[in-house]
Design a protein around this motif. Sequence first.
Motif, PDB file in Angstrom:
ATOM      1  N   ILE A 280       1.174  -1.011   0.252  1.00 30.13           N
ATOM      2  CA  ILE A 280      -0.269   0.461  -0.120  1.00 30.13           C
ATOM      3  C   ILE A 280       0.773   1.861   0.076  1.00 30.13           C
ATOM      4  O   ILE A 280       1.635   1.592   0.699  1.00 30.13           O
ATOM      5  CB  ILE A 280      -1.032  -0.180   1.293  1.00 30.13           C
ATOM      6  N   ASP A 281       0.653   2.515  -1.171  1.00 31.79           N
ATOM      7  CA  ASP A 281       1.138   3.460  -1.258  1.00 31.79           C
ATOM      8  C   ASP A 281       0.508   4.303   0.467  1.00 31.79           C
ATOM      9  O   ASP A 281      -0.436   4.598   0.243  1.00 31.79           O
ATOM     10  CB  ASP A 281       1.369   4.576  -2.189  1.00 31.79           C
ATOM     11  N   THR A 282       1.675   4.845   1.337  1.00 32.71           N
ATOM     12  CA  THR A 282       0.464   5.887   2.299  1.00 32.71           C
ATOM     13  C   THR A 282       1.828   7.160   2.770  1.00 32.71           C
ATOM     14  O   THR A 282       3.102   7.387   1.676  1.00 32.71           O
ATOM     15  CB  THR A 282       1.222   4.793   3.230  1.00 32.71           C
ATOM     16  N   ASN A 283       0.650   8.193   3.133  1.00 33.18           N
ATOM     17  CA  ASN A 283       2.064   9.303   3.356  1.00 33.18           C
ATOM     18  C   ASN A 283       1.119   9.756   4.150  1.00 33.18           C
ATOM     19  O   ASN A 283       0.508   9.403   5.141  1.00 33.18           O
ATOM     20  CB  ASN A 283       1.571   9.799   1.861  1.00 33.18           C
ATOM     21  N   SER A 284       1.223  10.938   4.865  1.00 35.08           N
ATOM     22  CA  SER A 284       0.842  11.764   5.701  1.00 35.08           C
ATOM     23  C   SER A 284      -0.428  12.048   5.381  1.00 35.08           C
ATOM     24  O   SER A 284      -1.013  12.684   6.539  1.00 35.08           O
ATOM     25  CB  SER A 284       1.792  13.072   6.286  1.00 35.08           C
ATOM     26  N   SER A 285      -0.939  11.660   4.782  1.00 34.27           N
ATOM     27  CA  SER A 285      -3.261  11.871   4.249  1.00 34.27           C
ATOM     28  C   SER A 285      -3.136  10.453   4.412  1.00 34.27           C
ATOM     29  O   SER A 285      -4.416  10.060   3.686  1.00 34.27           O
ATOM     30  CB  SER A 285      -3.035  11.904   3.080  1.00 34.27           C
ATOM     31  N   THR A 286      -2.987   9.734   4.733  1.00 36.77           N
ATOM     32  CA  THR A 286      -3.591   8.228   5.161  1.00 36.77           C
ATOM     33  C   THR A 286      -3.654   8.529   6.927  1.00 36.77           C
ATOM     34  O   THR A 286      -3.149   8.984   7.518  1.00 36.77           O
ATOM     35  CB  THR A 286      -2.403   7.289   5.079  1.00 36.77           C
ATOM     36  N   ALA A 287      -4.924   7.206   6.941  1.00 36.42           N
ATOM     37  CA  ALA A 287      -5.564   6.869   7.839  1.00 36.42           C
ATOM     38  C   ALA A 287      -5.573   5.699   8.446  1.00 36.42           C
ATOM     39  O   ALA A 287      -5.505   5.251   8.247  1.00 36.42           O
ATOM     40  CB  ALA A 287      -6.892   7.617   7.748  1.00 36.42           C
ATOM     41  N   LEU A 288      -5.198   5.375  10.164  1.00 41.02           N
ATOM     42  CA  LEU A 288      -5.640   3.443  11.101  1.00 41.02           C
ATOM     43  C   LEU A 288      -6.142   3.958  11.528  1.00 41.02           C
ATOM     44  O   LEU A 288      -6.224   4.450  12.342  1.00 41.02           O
ATOM     45  CB  LEU A 288      -3.693   3.515  11.000  1.00 41.02           C
ATOM     46  N   ILE A 289      -6.632   2.774  11.729  1.00 41.51           N
ATOM     47  CA  ILE A 289      -7.781   2.416  12.646  1.00 41.51           C
ATOM     48  C   ILE A 289      -7.743   1.038  13.267  1.00 41.51           C
ATOM     49  O   ILE A 289      -7.486  -0.237  12.027  1.00 41.51           O
ATOM     50  CB  ILE A 289      -8.667   2.098  12.344  1.00 41.51           C
ATOM     51  N   ALA A 290      -6.929   0.836  13.988  1.00 36.83           N
ATOM     52  CA  ALA A 290      -6.559  -0.560  14.577  1.00 36.83           C
ATOM     53  C   ALA A 290      -7.906  -1.571  15.127  1.00 36.83           C
ATOM     54  O   ALA A 290      -7.684  -0.688  15.749  1.00 36.83           O
ATOM     55  CB  ALA A 290      -4.914  -0.368  15.375  1.00 36.83           C
ATOM     56  N   LEU A 291      -8.251  -2.513  14.883  1.00 36.72           N
ATOM     57  CA  LEU A 291      -9.586  -2.715  15.866  1.00 36.72           C
ATOM     58  C   LEU A 291      -8.918  -4.189  16.322  1.00 36.72           C
ATOM     59  O   LEU A 291      -9.903  -4.491  17.296  1.00 36.72           O
ATOM     60  CB  LEU A 291     -10.213  -3.214  14.320  1.00 36.72           C
ATOM     61  N   THR A 292      -7.528  -5.082  16.289  1.00 35.15           N
ATOM     62  CA  THR A 292      -7.356  -6.523  16.495  1.00 35.15           C
ATOM     63  C   THR A 292      -7.433  -5.989  18.368  1.00 35.15           C
ATOM     64  O   THR A 292      -7.779  -7.188  19.055  1.00 35.15           O
ATOM     65  CB  THR A 292      -6.613  -7.117  16.120  1.00 35.15           C
ATOM     66  N   HIS A 293      -7.079  -5.109  18.429  1.00 38.22           N
ATOM     67  CA  HIS A 293      -6.684  -5.115  20.202  1.00 38.22           C
ATOM     68  C   HIS A 293      -6.153  -6.470  20.371  1.00 38.22           C
ATOM     69  O   HIS A 293      -5.283  -6.681  21.631  1.00 38.22           O
ATOM     70  CB  HIS A 293      -7.552  -4.222  21.671  1.00 38.22           C
ATOM     71  N   ASP A 294      -5.185  -6.592  19.298  1.00 42.32           N
ATOM     72  CA  ASP A 294      -3.781  -7.628  19.794  1.00 42.32           C
ATOM     73  C   ASP A 294      -2.693  -6.965  19.414  1.00 42.32           C
ATOM     74  O   ASP A 294      -2.433  -7.093  18.146  1.00 42.32           O
ATOM     75  CB  ASP A 294      -4.493  -8.990  18.691  1.00 42.32           C
ATOM     76  N   PRO A 295      -1.494  -7.228  20.781  1.00 46.56           N
ATOM     77  CA  PRO A 295      -0.659  -6.505  20.049  1.00 46.56           C
ATOM     78  C   PRO A 295       0.162  -6.907  18.971  1.00 46.56           C
ATOM     79  O   PRO A 295       0.803  -6.015  18.494  1.00 46.56           O
ATOM     80  CB  PRO A 295       0.742  -6.643  21.426  1.00 46.56           C
ATOM     81  N   LYS A 296       0.597  -8.328  18.887  1.00 45.55           N
ATOM     82  CA  LYS A 296       0.859  -9.029  17.638  1.00 45.55           C
ATOM     83  C   LYS A 296       0.825  -8.872  15.976  1.00 45.55           C
ATOM     84  O   LYS A 296       1.141  -8.113  15.458  1.00 45.55           O
ATOM     85  CB  LYS A 296       0.719 -10.729  17.454  1.00 45.55           C
ATOM     86  N   ILE A 297      -0.605  -8.087  16.494  1.00 47.79           N
ATOM     87  CA  ILE A 297      -1.304  -7.207  15.201  1.00 47.79           C
ATOM     88  C   ILE A 297      -0.987  -5.982  15.255  1.00 47.79           C
ATOM     89  O   ILE A 297      -0.508  -5.402  14.290  1.00 47.79           O
ATOM     90  CB  ILE A 297      -2.710  -8.257  14.531  1.00 47.79           C
ATOM     91  N   ASP A 298      -1.188  -5.276  15.816  1.00 46.90           N
ATOM     92  CA  ASP A 298      -2.251  -3.386  16.266  1.00 46.90           C
ATOM     93  C   ASP A 298      -0.534  -3.166  16.457  1.00 46.90           C
ATOM     94  O   ASP A 298      -0.486  -2.555  15.885  1.00 46.90           O
ATOM     95  CB  ASP A 298      -3.138  -3.498  17.470  1.00 46.90           C
ATOM     96  N   ASP A 299       0.127  -3.930  17.376  1.00 48.62           N
ATOM     97  CA  ASP A 299       1.737  -3.069  17.472  1.00 48.62           C
ATOM     98  C   ASP A 299       2.319  -2.290  16.320  1.00 48.62           C
ATOM     99  O   ASP A 299       2.422  -1.495  16.183  1.00 48.62           O
ATOM    100  CB  ASP A 299       2.632  -3.556  18.228  1.00 48.62           C
ATOM    101  N   PRO A 300       2.844  -3.585  15.669  1.00 47.16           N
ATOM    102  CA  PRO A 300       3.302  -3.253  14.289  1.00 47.16           C
ATOM    103  C   PRO A 300       2.882  -2.104  13.511  1.00 47.16           C
ATOM    104  O   PRO A 300       3.615  -1.347  12.798  1.00 47.16           O
ATOM    105  CB  PRO A 300       4.049  -4.194  13.331  1.00 47.16           C
ATOM    106  N   ALA A 301       1.929  -2.276  13.471  1.00 45.27           N
ATOM    107  CA  ALA A 301       1.200  -1.697  12.120  1.00 45.27           C
ATOM    108  C   ALA A 301       0.717  -0.282  12.773  1.00 45.27           C
ATOM    109  O   ALA A 301       1.001   0.990  12.205  1.00 45.27           O
ATOM    110  CB  ALA A 301      -0.563  -1.972  12.096  1.00 45.27           C
TER     111      ALA A 301
END
Lengths: 226, 109
Positions: free
Chosen positions: A133-154
């Motif tokens: 995925i191309d990302t930049n400062s106009s990108t948003a992130l919503i982390a929903l797993t509340h599993d550190p293994k998955i959410d934290d790296p994101a």
Amino acid sequence: MKIKTLEEILKKKSSKTEFAILTNLENGDSEIYLPGTSPKGEFSKYAVEIENFFKSKKNGVIENSEIFVETYIKPIKVIIVGAVHIAQYLVDFAKSLNFEISIIDPRGYFASEQRFPDIKVINKWPKEAFEEIDTNSSTALIALTHDPKIDDPALQYALKNKFYYIGALGSKKTHENRCQRLAEAGFTNDEINSIHGPIGIKLGGKSASEIALSIIAQLVSETYKK
Amino acid sequence: MKNSFDEKILDEAKDWIKANQKVVLATVIQTWGSSPRQVGSRMIVNEKGEFSGSVSGGCVESAVVSECLSLIKDNKPCKKIEFKVSNESAWEVGLACGGEIAVYIEQIH
């Protein structure tokens, strides 16, 4: 407007190419304009003003002229981590707003195309998924797993790449632990405090659709602050 | 937050034209003060006075429809119309919200 112009507009719209419609309000002439090119004929002397409309993501009449500019700007990219039930409602809400959603979830049984028709679902761990995925400062992130293994790296990726909105689902306690882990990973207090956690505005709702509504409301509000 | 790419009004205009209808496109080009629909909002009107989309919160649509019908009748290409705050004591069309808008109407030909 000529039928030919209308057809060209529809073609550009369906291929999601950024463009503008320039209209001379006096004589009704209209042209399609692509950003970065030189406007044709009677519109050529307004090149700077037209580009400014793109930069400010606005539509309007150029000052002291009879030229109307309507811009078509690509939607804001929103990356959701966790192909969970709330994500399904977020996809629904995003359809009527200017957001384009991609979903990351390494758990195959969640991230099925059947659950998310017409949405880009990347069935990989965040680190590998972000390579697609191309990302930049106009990108948003919503982390929903509340599993550190998955959410934290994101979350770490989003902080490093200065996403304008970062939100993470989880209780106050979950969020405190998350903040501590990020501090240990070397992130500053300012960076950690920029994360919206617990995510969403206070609505009082508990159902998946209500949580999705509170998240999308916060995202819209932060988008206008940008 | 307008998602212009997914707006269907121009697709609908094309469908109407395909069905041999005369179509006038109305676009909000300027707003002053509080106005219900932002610049770029659209509606389409055919020669029977049927319309789709909106340029206000229902305040000026009927006036826009009659202006569009005159445009077809007089066979003119385009016209700019301005709507100001309505006077409550008079039965005139205007914006009860206190805003002003300019609407540009043009025939698709």
